[in-house]
Every structure is written in C-alpha cells, then in structure tokens.
Design a protein around this motif. Structure first.
Motif, mmCIF file in Angstrom:
data_model
loop_
_atom_site.group_PDB
_atom_site.id
_atom_site.type_symbol
_atom_site.label_atom_id
_atom_site.label_comp_id
_atom_site.label_asym_id
_atom_site.label_seq_id
_atom_site.Cartn_x
_atom_site.Cartn_y
_atom_site.Cartn_z
ATOM 1 N N LYS A 41 0.804 -1.213 0.000
ATOM 2 C CA LYS A 41 0.000 0.000 0.000
ATOM 3 C C LYS A 41 0.844 1.272 0.000
ATOM 4 C CE LYS A 41 -4.063 -2.078 1.974
ATOM 5 N NZ LYS A 41 -5.129 -2.025 2.921
ATOM 6 N N LYS A 42 2.154 1.140 -0.112
ATOM 7 C CA LYS A 42 2.959 2.337 0.033
ATOM 8 C C LYS A 42 3.960 2.564 -1.092
ATOM 9 C CE LYS A 42 2.687 2.733 5.045
ATOM 10 N NZ LYS A 42 1.855 1.637 5.396
ATOM 11 N N GLN A 43 4.163 1.627 -1.992
ATOM 12 C CA GLN A 43 5.199 1.788 -2.982
ATOM 13 C C GLN A 43 4.645 1.568 -4.375
ATOM 14 O OE1 GLN A 43 8.094 -1.113 -1.802
ATOM 15 N NE2 GLN A 43 9.090 0.264 -0.395
ATOM 16 N N GLY A 44 5.387 2.154 -5.355
ATOM 17 C CA GLY A 44 5.115 1.845 -6.740
ATOM 18 C C GLY A 44 3.763 2.335 -7.229
ATOM 19 N N ASP A 45 3.545 2.176 -8.552
ATOM 20 C CA ASP A 45 2.286 2.605 -9.142
ATOM 21 C C ASP A 45 1.173 1.603 -8.898
ATOM 22 O OD1 ASP A 45 4.046 3.987 -11.938
ATOM 23 O OD2 ASP A 45 3.267 4.984 -10.169
ATOM 24 N N ILE A 46 1.517 0.333 -8.911
ATOM 25 C CA ILE A 46 0.466 -0.682 -8.792
ATOM 26 C C ILE A 46 1.043 -1.945 -8.173
ATOM 27 C CG2 ILE A 46 0.822 -1.684 -11.083
ATOM 28 C CD1 ILE A 46 -2.237 -1.803 -11.342
ATOM 29 N N THR A 47 0.243 -2.609 -7.359
ATOM 30 C CA THR A 47 0.653 -3.855 -6.733
ATOM 31 C C THR A 47 -0.313 -4.949 -7.156
ATOM 32 O OG1 THR A 47 1.622 -2.765 -4.814
ATOM 33 C CG2 THR A 47 0.973 -5.053 -4.534
ATOM 34 N N LYS A 48 0.241 -6.057 -7.617
ATOM 35 C CA LYS A 48 -0.575 -7.194 -8.011
ATOM 36 C C LYS A 48 -0.339 -8.346 -7.047
ATOM 37 C CE LYS A 48 -3.246 -6.950 -11.669
ATOM 38 N NZ LYS A 48 -4.669 -6.844 -11.452
ATOM 39 N N GLU A 49 -1.428 -8.927 -6.576
ATOM 40 C CA GLU A 49 -1.341 -10.123 -5.739
ATOM 41 C C GLU A 49 -1.821 -11.309 -6.562
ATOM 42 O OE1 GLU A 49 -3.441 -9.504 -2.122
ATOM 43 O OE2 GLU A 49 -2.021 -8.003 -1.380
ATOM 44 N N ILE A 50 -0.978 -12.315 -6.646
ATOM 45 C CA ILE A 50 -1.270 -13.479 -7.485
ATOM 46 C C ILE A 50 -1.319 -14.726 -6.609
ATOM 47 C CG2 ILE A 50 -0.458 -14.884 -9.417
ATOM 48 C CD1 ILE A 50 0.917 -12.413 -10.519
ATOM 49 N N ILE A 51 -2.447 -15.394 -6.616
ATOM 50 C CA ILE A 51 -2.592 -16.641 -5.873
ATOM 51 C C ILE A 51 -2.031 -17.785 -6.716
ATOM 52 C CG2 ILE A 51 -4.224 -18.253 -4.795
ATOM 53 C CD1 ILE A 51 -4.016 -15.568 -3.381
ATOM 54 N N LEU A 52 -1.134 -18.561 -6.139
ATOM 55 C CA LEU A 52 -0.553 -19.719 -6.817
ATOM 56 C C LEU A 52 -1.176 -20.972 -6.206
ATOM 57 C CD1 LEU A 52 3.167 -18.548 -6.939
ATOM 58 C CD2 LEU A 52 1.369 -18.216 -8.641
ATOM 59 N N GLU A 53 -2.363 -21.280 -6.661
ATOM 60 C CA GLU A 53 -3.129 -22.384 -6.091
ATOM 61 C C GLU A 53 -2.473 -23.723 -6.429
ATOM 62 O OE1 GLU A 53 -7.428 -24.153 -7.067
ATOM 63 O OE2 GLU A 53 -7.476 -22.090 -6.333
ATOM 64 N N GLY A 54 -2.173 -24.505 -5.395
ATOM 65 C CA GLY A 54 -1.533 -25.794 -5.594
ATOM 66 C C GLY A 54 -0.029 -25.759 -5.433
ATOM 67 N N LEU A 55 0.542 -24.600 -5.086
ATOM 68 C CA LEU A 55 1.985 -24.497 -4.903
ATOM 69 C C LEU A 55 2.406 -25.298 -3.677
ATOM 70 C CD1 LEU A 55 4.624 -23.093 -5.848
ATOM 71 C CD2 LEU A 55 4.119 -21.292 -4.197
ATOM 72 N N CYS A 56 3.280 -26.274 -3.881
ATOM 73 C CA CYS A 56 3.642 -27.146 -2.759
ATOM 74 C C CYS A 56 5.148 -27.340 -2.625
ATOM 75 C CB CYS A 56 2.962 -28.510 -2.916
ATOM 76 S SG CYS A 56 3.396 -29.341 -4.433
ATOM 77 N N CYS A 57 5.932 -26.775 -3.522
ATOM 78 C CA CYS A 57 7.385 -26.943 -3.467
ATOM 79 C C CYS A 57 8.030 -25.608 -3.117
ATOM 80 C CB CYS A 57 7.906 -27.450 -4.806
ATOM 81 S SG CYS A 57 9.715 -27.474 -4.929
ATOM 82 N N ALA A 58 8.680 -25.543 -1.955
ATOM 83 C CA ALA A 58 9.286 -24.297 -1.497
ATOM 84 C C ALA A 58 10.435 -23.879 -2.409
ATOM 85 C CB ALA A 58 9.788 -24.460 -0.060
ATOM 86 N N ASN A 59 11.187 -24.854 -2.914
ATOM 87 C CA ASN A 59 12.300 -24.559 -3.799
ATOM 88 C C ASN A 59 11.796 -23.935 -5.103
ATOM 89 O OD1 ASN A 59 15.063 -24.500 -4.100
ATOM 90 N ND2 ASN A 59 15.164 -26.481 -5.117
ATOM 91 N N CYS A 60 10.710 -24.494 -5.630
ATOM 92 C CA CYS A 60 10.104 -23.956 -6.853
ATOM 93 C C CYS A 60 9.551 -22.559 -6.597
ATOM 94 C CB CYS A 60 8.983 -24.873 -7.337
ATOM 95 S SG CYS A 60 9.537 -26.531 -7.786
ATOM 96 N N ALA A 61 8.995 -22.352 -5.419
ATOM 97 C CA ALA A 61 8.464 -21.034 -5.063
ATOM 98 C C ALA A 61 9.573 -19.988 -5.102
ATOM 99 C CB ALA A 61 7.819 -21.084 -3.679
ATOM 100 N N ALA A 62 10.743 -20.335 -4.588
ATOM 101 C CA ALA A 62 11.876 -19.405 -4.599
ATOM 102 C C ALA A 62 12.306 -19.085 -6.031
ATOM 103 C CB ALA A 62 13.044 -20.010 -3.821
#
Length: 764
Positions: A41-62
């Motif tokens: 809520k404080k930086q940049g012109d626009i912030t997008k939140e993206i839900i990654l449904e089914g994400l289960c691998c922490a390494n892949c998330a990184a």
C-alpha cells in the motif's frame, strides 16, 4: 500544555509513507528497511497479488520469486509460500498485461500443475479492484503424491501396487531377471511421477531440484545393482514428502485458524425483515443485527440492546467488555449473550478486521534478514553439493589405488539424496509467519519478519508519556484565579479557548466547565504549535497554554510547580490564573520498565511535551533512566537522533507512542510501536508494530515473542545443517547409507516444520 495537542500545524513531508515533521529524518537501520521489501500500500504505481493455487514446493516457489523479480517493469517480487501468494510491485503499469503473461509462463514452466489467480490490485489513491481473474485456463489436472498433503485415488492405487510388488520381491526369491523386472515395476509405480517431472524439468533447464536429485540417486543405485535400496529410497521419499506437505498444510490451517476473525455474514435490517448477506454488501449507515454467539461483522455503534463482548480475537485479552446503546464496537468481536442492533460506521474493506487481516497476510512480504540469507544460501548450496558428489564419484577411483567406481558412486549418491535444502526453505519462513501469527493472537500486530527479527536487538526503548505510560484520562484538579476573577470565569475562558480541540486536556476542561459552548462566539481560532491556543471571544483576546505561550506573548505569569499539566490563561494580555490538569499512570507501566530491563534492554527513556516537573515525577515513579520534557514535535525527532547516536551500531531503538500524534518519531525510530491501535486507522497505518490494547507491558511481550521465534528459527537452521553435514561426512566415509540420507532430507524437513509451528504458541 502537552505539545501533542499542537502538532497539526507543523509543515510536513513523507518518509516511508508516513507524515513526519520537516526536521531532519535519517533512514532506518539498513537491516530493518534497506532490503528490497514490498509494502503493497505504500510503494510503486500498482501492486498485483497473485494466488498460486496448488503451490507445494518451497524450492520452486523461490525460483518463481527470483524469475518474476527479473521481469522488465517489475520493481520487486515477494512470494508468501505459506499463503501461496506472489506479490508484484509493478513500476510500469502500461506493461501490466505483458507482466502477467510473463508470470504465467514462468509458473507454467516451473510448476505446470499450479493455477495462477490474479487478485485485486492496490493503486496509489487507495482504491482497489477486487476482481479475481483466472489466467491459467490451460491448467493441467495432474496431481502428484505430495500435492496438498493428500493422495488422489489413482496415485494411491499406484503407490499401493508398488509397495505390494516391492514386498513380494523382497520376501520371495526369484531369478535375477525376474527380480530386476519386479524391482523396476515397483520403482516406476512408486516414483514414476517423480521421474517424469525430473525429465520435464531437465528439458526446461531446471536441474537442481529435489525431483532431479532423487532420480539421479535412485537410477544410480539401479546402475550399481542396489535395487532394494533404490526402490526403498524412492518409497520413503514419497511417504516423507506426503507427511512433510501434510505438516505444512496443517501449519497453514493452524495459522489461518489463529487469525480466523473474518466474519462470514451480516444480518442486515431491511424494514421489518432481516436478510443474511455478505459483509461486503453492507453500506455505511445500514443497521445490522448481531445475535448471541455471532461475530460482529463490521465496525459500528450500538443503537439498541445490551450484551457482553469477547474481544480476545483482536486484543488477546480474555476479559469481557460490556456494551449498550451508544457504545462503539469493532468487527471481529464476538457477541456473547444479548441481541444487538448496530449502525454501521465503516464499510467492510475499511473495517478493523479487514485491516488486521490485510496487515498479517502481507507481513510475510517483508522478509527477515535470516529468510533472505537462507534463500540465497539454498540457491548455491545444492549445486555445490552436486559438484562435490560428482567429484566424489569420479576422482577417488582415479587417484586412490584399489578404489572401485561402484563403491564411490554409491557414496556420491548419498550426497545427492541429502542435498535438498527444503527443510530450511520451508521451515524458516514458516517460523517467522508463525511468530507473527502468535503475536497477532496476543494483540500485537507485527508488520513483517524484518521487524520481528529486529526486535531481538533492542537496546533503547523511548516512550511518549500521554496515552502511552499514562492513561490520558485527564481531570481538572485545581483552578487558581488571579486579579479579582472567579474560578467559574477562569474556567469559562479556558473552555472557550479549547472548544475546537479534541485533545484529552481540552476535553477535561470542557467537561469540568459542564455547560454548552456557543462556538459562534469564537473567532480567530489559532493553534500555536507546542504552546497553546489563541482565540477571540466577545471581543476579547484569550490565550490558553503553557509557559512558553506566556513568555512569547510577553505576559507575566505565576511560575508554579505541580505534578499535573498547567494551563495558563490570559485575556487581553492580562494574566488571569492557571488550571491544573492531572493524568494517571497506567497500572502496568512500572511493570513494563522492569520487564524490559530484565530481558536485556539497556536504557528506557521518556520524551514529553509536558513540563519538567510532571515529566520528572512520572519518570521517578516508573524507574525510567532518562526523561526529556517540554519538547516541541521537531525537538522530539532531534532528541531521538541524539539518543540514536549513543547506542551501538547493531542495536535497535524503539519508539512507543500513540500512533496518531507521534508520526515523526515513529518514522525515525528503527521500530515504531503504536499503542492502543484498536479502532484507530492512523495507528495501524503509522507504525511497524501495533499493540491493540492500551497496555505498555505488551512491548516487552513483543520482544519476548521475537526472541522465542528467533530461537526456534535458529534451532531449525542448526539442526537441518548439522544433520546434513554429519550425513554428508559419513556418506563420504562410506558409513552412511541412502536410508540415513532420506532421513536427512524429508525426515529433517518434517521435524523442522513441526518445530517451526511452536512459534505460534508464544506466551504473553
């Protein structure tokens, strides 16, 4: 008069999204704010939140986070593995569609089984688009054994058949050819999906992930005819992954339950009928009915009924609160026994519960330095171990006489199995998020892991006085008129002067006056910052304020010493007397100072705009180390600068204020803590940590929670790296087998996840 009433007139600038005075403001300590963190809520012109449904691998998330941050037009990217959310800070809003497409491609390449769902974006003007758009229509319906911590029917059947085949070939004797076929069949049934995914990932250039490591290790075991071990390792890997992901999902659910304050519905009053609707559908001014046992869905004011409320979900306090007509109530409170009619004062998106949920959910985007270190470490750790394993397989047979390739290859395979860094990548963020969740349950809102970790190194705690260490419940205790004027007349002049102020001191004078004030008689209202007020009433100039106001106006006054706040009054440059207003110290203020000193805080200091006598008296009663009185708003910032220079380079400075009138010093401190944030939008926006009650003792509780969380995080780091190091050494020496290696991977990860969840169970 206390300067807190006079801060509105100060010219201001913005630092870190907060309004602060034009005094010099130095950037916060780099370990707290220098890292490239996202504040939606404080930086940049626009912030997008993206839900990654089914994400289960922490390494892949990184990997998704890292590659998304490199997209042109993206200022920063942060992934919240716990909430399965990717937050993008986008500089070039004209490239929004292209950036979303790039993210879609990245996710599809790294995790093709994940749905990408775009959440509403926040704009600079504060507006928000809540539309959910499914952008990955070509989502594959493939499920593997360790997604969501559960098995679908096909996976279960394959795993069961694989276990049966493995059991038969292990117990019964067969010819070498039949034995090989049975082992191969059981291996493919148990680990076929892992093998297939590894092959696909290699084609995409993704080599160093857990699927690749397990396949190389088990295929290598087949190549040296270690068939039982190859199948067993794959079997226990799959079972371990299942339990690990089950533990992570349970952890996610536990954290969600911990903050389960979001109301599901609202009973809106429509004429003589009651309609059950979503809280988002209710408008300001609507009347809602809250029955016994229900959550209050929106902020409002009770218009009818009487009940007892459970406020623990927001404040962490078990003590019930009685309410009746006229009392304000907040969303998230639970109605215990009576039927209440409430007039809504805020829409759901602006309600207390919505702000708290948003704050806690986005806390994970501000990562602690330890989290950032582990992410960087994991990026290099696995490739290094793979290179070492290759060297271990090929170099000894060349340089050591009598060494066989099969023997050293087996040792190298042990290296590969144990090298996956998932135990750290999953458990460290989980530990910080658990700590933030546990603190929230206790009424302490921490806006990020960076602030939670910074609380471990606090050396100096600086307090505001009014409303922080004292109750800010002022009462007129003395009225001392001079020059043939009555007490009633002196009080009347003061009441007219304070008629437009909402400061507690002004309120106490108006309350003591007890009569209605015709504000039409008040002309030329002027607040003089840090001094007082000047008005004209009935043709007379009235001054009401502290000694500085009298001195600057060249009015001789009576210099008195009192433990209360002195308000001097003058009319037409003639001194008429003074009024004494007393404030009461909070019950747990002294206990707070003692608790801070017992947990290692070196110095406790108070800054106040009140007079020296009052400041010294409060400091003496509480046992504070230092007190600075009669400070103007910009002088508080300057004094904080001086105090900051005296602490060690690694030490942190906390400022504790009310979050409304102390924005300059809250912004300047390493960690700004707002007191009594419940129901205060300004408090929730201003500080790095918000205490939802008026108890200063929760400052010490917040530090204790931070220390416990850090202890748990480092337990996991030492445990995971220690076990892996031991197994690596034993594997290189030929002592450890793949069985130990599997424990060093999935077993250690499971234990680390379970240990991380202890961070939620923090003591108050």
């Amino acid at each position: 008069m206390d300067t807190k009433a006079k801060e509105k007139s100060i010219s201001s600038i913005k630092v870190k999204g907060k309004i602060i005075s034009n005094a010099k403001v130095k950037e916060k300590n780099s370990s707290v704010v220098k890292s490239r963190q996202i504040d939606p809520k404080k930086q940049g012109d626009i912030t997008k939140e993206i839900i990654l449904e089914g994400l289960c691998c922490a390494n892949c998330a990184a990997k998704i986070e890292r590659e998304s941050a490199n997209i042109a037009g993206v200022q920063a990217a942060s992934i919240n593995f716990i909430l399965k959310k990717l937050i993008l800070e986008i500089e070039d809003k004209n490239r929004l569609k292209e950036i979303i497409e790039e993210v879609k491609k990245i996710v599809k390449r790294i995790e093709p089984d994940v749905k990408v769902i775009i959440e509403g974006h926040h704009k600079k003007d504060g507006s928000e688009n809540h539309a959910h758009v499914l952008v990955n229509e070509d989502h594959h319906e493939h499920h593997h054994a360790h997604e969501h911590g559960e098995l679908d029917k096909d996976d279960f059947v394959k795993l069961a058949l694989g276990i049966v085949a493995f059991g038969i070939v292990t117990v019964l004797k067969f010819t070498p050819g039949v034995e090989f076929v049975l082992y191969l069949v059981s291996y493919l049934l148990i680990g076929g999906d892992v093998l297939l995914k590894a092959i696909k990932n290699i084609g995409k250039g993704q080599i160093f992930d857990e699927n690749f490591l397990m396949c190389i290790a088990t295929v290598g075991a087949f190549s040296i005819k270690q068939f039982p071990e190859a199948v067993a390792v794959m079997l226990f890997y799959q079972i371990g992954e299942f339990f690990q992901d089950l533990a992570v999902d349970r952890s996610r659910k536990s954290i969600a339950d911990l903050m389960n304050i979001r109301p599901d519905f609202a009973n809106i009053k429509a004429g003589q009928s009651i309609k059950k609707v979503s809280p988002e559908e209710v408008k300001v001014g609507d009347f809602i009915i809250v029955k016994p046992g229900e959550k209050i869905p929106l902020d409002g004011k009770v218009t009818d009924g009487k009940s007892v409320l459970d406020t623990s979900a927001l404040t962490g306090e078990a003590a019930p609160r009685e309410v009746s007509a006229g009392h304000p109530v907040l969303s998230g409170f639970i109605n215990k026994n009576g039927l209440l009619t409430i007039k809504v004062t805020k829409e759901f998106g602006e309600s207390t519960v919505a702000k708290i949920l948003d704050l806690v959910e986005n806390a994970s985007s501000k990562k602690a330095p330890t989290e950032n270190f582990i992410t960087r470490f994991a990026r290099y750790y696995t490739p290094v171990v793979v290179i070492l394993s290759a060297a271990l397989a090929f170099l000894p047979p060349i340089f050591i006489s009598g060494a066989t390739f099969s023997e050293w290859l087996y040792r190298a395979l042990v290296f590969l199995v144990v090298s996956c860094p998932c135990a750290l990548v999953v458990s460290i963020p989980l530990g910080f998020f658990g700590g933030i969740g546990g603190a929230s349950k206790n009424g302490v809102l921490v806006k990020g892991g960076n602030y939670l970790e910074a609380l471990n190194n606090v050396e100096v705690v600086v307090f505001d006085k009014t409303g922080t260490l004292t109750k800010a419940v002022f009462k007129v205790t003395e009225i001392n008129p001079k020059e043939n004027i009555t007490k009633a007349e002196l009080l009347e002049y003061a009441a007219f002067a304070e008629s437009y102020s909402n400061h507690p001191i002004a309120t106490s004078i108006i309350t003591a006056y007890g009569k209605s004030i015709n504000k039409n008689e008040v002309e030329g209202y002027n607040e003089i910052s840090g001094q007082g007020l000047k008005i004209r009433v009935r043709g007379k100039e009235v001054l009401a304020g502290n000694t500085k106001l009298m001195i600057d106006s060249n009015i001789p006054y009576e210099d008195v010493e009192s433990t209360g706040t002195i308000v001097h009054v003058a009319v037409n440059k003639k001194y008429l007397g003074y009024i004494v207003i007393s404030d009461e110290i909070k019950e747990d203020s002294a206990k707070t100072i003692q608790a801070l000193k017992s947990i290692g805080v070196k110095k406790t200091i108070m800054l106040t705009g009140d007079n020296k006598t009052v400041g010294d008296n409060v400091a003496k009663q509480l046992g504070l180390d230092e007190v600075y009185s009669e400070l103007l708003p910009h002088q508080k910032v300057e004094k904080l600068e001086e105090i900051d220079q005296k602490k060690s380079r690694s030490g942190k400075l906390i400022f504790v204020g009310d979050g409304i009138n102390d924005a300059p010093v809250l912004a300047r401190a390493d960690i700004g803590i707002a007191m009594g944030g419940i129901g205060s939008d300004a408090a929730i926006e201003a500080a790095d940590v918000v205490i939802m009650t008026d108890e200063p003792s929760k400052v010490a509780a917040a530090i204790k929670i931070a220390k416990r969380t850090k202890s748990i995080v480092w337990q996991n780091i030492v445990f995971a790296l220690g076990v892996k190091a031991v197994i690596l050494v034993l594997g290189a020496l030929g002592v450890a087998t793949m069985w130990e290696a599997v424990f060093g991977d999935v077993g250690v990860a499971l234990i680390a996840v379970l240990n991380a969840m202890r961070a939620m169970k923090t003591e108050r």
